[in-house]
Design an enzyme around this catalytic site. Structure first.
Site, PDB file in Angstrom:
ATOM      1  N   ASP A 222       7.799   2.208   6.593  1.00 59.09           N
ATOM      2  CA  ASP A 222       7.885   1.008   5.819  1.00 59.09           C
ATOM      3  C   ASP A 222       9.108   0.098   6.320  1.00 59.09           C
ATOM      4  O   ASP A 222      10.001   0.507   7.052  1.00 59.09           O
ATOM      5  CB  ASP A 222       8.127   1.322   4.503  1.00 59.09           C
ATOM      6  CG  ASP A 222       8.175   0.445   3.401  1.00 59.09           C
ATOM      7  OD1 ASP A 222       7.500  -0.532   3.617  1.00 59.09           O
ATOM      8  OD2 ASP A 222       8.691   0.712   2.452  1.00 59.09           O
TER       9      ASP A 222
ATOM     10  N   ASN B  34      -2.869  -1.294   0.258  1.00 57.97           N
ATOM     11  CA  ASN B  34      -2.909  -2.504   1.437  1.00 57.97           C
ATOM     12  C   ASN B  34      -3.955  -3.517   1.481  1.00 57.97           C
ATOM     13  O   ASN B  34      -3.992  -4.674   1.930  1.00 57.97           O
ATOM     14  CB  ASN B  34      -2.578  -1.979   2.614  1.00 57.97           C
ATOM     15  CG  ASN B  34      -1.204  -1.272   2.857  1.00 57.97           C
ATOM     16  OD1 ASN B  34      -0.841  -0.470   3.812  1.00 57.97           O
ATOM     17  ND2 ASN B  34      -0.268  -1.842   2.018  1.00 57.97           N
TER      18      ASN B  34
HETATM   19  C1  FPP Z   1       4.545  -0.927   5.685  1.00 61.65           C
HETATM   20  O1  FPP Z   1       5.569  -2.217   5.996  1.00 61.65           O
HETATM   21  C2  FPP Z   1       3.900  -1.055   6.710  1.00 61.65           C
HETATM   22  C3  FPP Z   1       2.309  -1.116   6.883  1.00 61.65           C
HETATM   23  C4  FPP Z   1       1.652  -1.659   5.972  1.00 61.65           C
HETATM   24  C5  FPP Z   1       1.637  -1.059   8.038  1.00 61.65           C
HETATM   25  C6  FPP Z   1       2.183  -0.017   9.061  1.00 61.65           C
HETATM   26  C7  FPP Z   1       1.619  -0.616  10.510  1.00 61.65           C
HETATM   27  C8  FPP Z   1       2.155  -0.266  11.617  1.00 61.65           C
HETATM   28  C9  FPP Z   1       3.492   0.320  12.029  1.00 61.65           C
HETATM   29  C10 FPP Z   1       1.582  -0.821  13.009  1.00 61.65           C
HETATM   30  C11 FPP Z   1       0.197  -0.601  13.156  1.00 61.65           C
HETATM   31  C12 FPP Z   1      -0.064   0.954  12.986  1.00 61.65           C
HETATM   32  C13 FPP Z   1      -0.450   1.347  14.289  1.00 61.65           C
HETATM   33  C14 FPP Z   1      -0.746   2.932  13.969  1.00 61.65           C
HETATM   34  C15 FPP Z   1      -0.631   0.935  15.780  1.00 61.65           C
HETATM   35  P1  FPP Z   1       5.601  -3.431   5.079  1.00 61.65           P
HETATM   36  O2  FPP Z   1       4.966  -4.667   5.678  1.00 61.65           O
HETATM   37  O3  FPP Z   1       5.412  -3.010   3.533  1.00 61.65           O
HETATM   38  O4  FPP Z   1       7.345  -3.921   5.068  1.00 61.65           O
HETATM   39  P2  FPP Z   1       7.946  -4.298   3.706  1.00 61.65           P
HETATM   40  O5  FPP Z   1       8.078  -3.679   2.619  1.00 61.65           O
HETATM   41  O6  FPP Z   1       9.498  -4.835   4.105  1.00 61.65           O
HETATM   42  O7  FPP Z   1       7.237  -5.814   3.443  1.00 61.65           O
END
Ligand code: FPP
Length: 254
Positions: free
Chosen positions: A25, A73
């Protein structure tokens, strides 16, 4: 895969988790703090996936499960979803050799029917190509929700009962586990969430029943080997009692 961190040998001397789940996250906040589009945070986050997987493999962990895209998501703006899907296919292309050369078995859990073909097809292909690898299982949770997985498992058991293949009283924890997407993986020993949020957010709810929860304040794109090793050190400081008392654990005859 060479050791980079002087702290690592100490971590290796103590019991390590067999299976780690990670809620990656903080990508969006990392980007926003730098005035960048959110996707840049996800892109940098994908680099950390590579780094943490390498470290886990080098430490000899059995299984790592990463929450790459949740069922919830799908409600994000369409351009962010498209960007994340593109990052996933890019990752599969770039990491193919590393996964195969290092004997990593790639696995995927989630409702894959919802994924675009450009992601689902290479994902399933790499899972198949790496299926006989034995060193570590890397599971990507994509379009995954734990409640949805449990509903699916309950439905499958109900169907088996309706077909007369089992009796209702034969439904127990083992039978339910047998219908989960994670069947065959060890229980989650340590569940990490980055970015300072203190929630599990529909990730591996059943599988983490006895997991040690480790929350890191670091945003995922900044979560590097030292932060990962810190989480492992925190895990190693915990006493895992599984319902027993400390005294019982010290001398099992009490
Ligand atoms: C949460 O951060 C993260 C995600 C929804 C996606 C995770 C994806 C990756 C790390 C990259 C792609 C994955 C792979 C396996 C190559 P957020 O966007 O909710 O962060 P925030 O809470 O700060 O908005």
């Amino acid at each position: 895969m060479k050791s980079l961190n002087s702290f690592e040998p100490f971590i290796k001397q103590r019991p390590l988790p067999r299976h780690i789940g990670i809620i990656m996250d903080g990508n969006g906040r990392w980007a926003e703090l730098r005035g960048l589009p959110r996707l840049e945070g996800h892109r940098e986050g994908a680099n950390r996936v590579r780094e943490v997987t390498r470290c886990a493999r080098r430490l000899g962990l059995e299984a790592v499960t990463l929450y790459a895209f949740s069922m919830q998501n799908w409600m994000r703006p369409w351009d962010e979803i498209e960007g994340l899907m593109a990052l996933l296919s890019e990752y599969l292309l770039k990491e193919r050799h590393e996964i195969l050369d290092n004997q990593i078995k790639l696995n995927v859990i989630g409702e894959l029917d919802r994924l675009p073909d450009e992601v689902r097809e290479p994902l399933l292909e790499l899972c198949e190509a790496s299926a006989s690898n034995k060193e570590m299982v890397l599971t990507l949770a994509v379009s995954y929700g734990s409640r949805e997985e449990l509903v699916f498992a309950a439905r499958r058991l109900a169907q088996r009962v309706a077909r007369g293949e089992m009796r209702p009283e034969e439904i127990d924890a083992k039978a339910l586990e047998g219908e989960l997407f994670t069947f065959g993986l060890p229980e989650v020993d340590m569940l990490v969430r980055t970015s300072g949020e203190l929630r599990i957010s529909n990730f591996l709810l059943w599988q983490s029943a006895y997991a040690e929860l480790v929350f890191s304040s670091t945003l995922w794109p900044d979560f590097r080997e030292p932060q990962f090793l810190d989480c492992l050190a925190e895990y190693q400081r915990r006493e895992r009692r599984f319902g027993y008392t400390s005294a019982q654990l010290r001398s099992p005859s009490t």
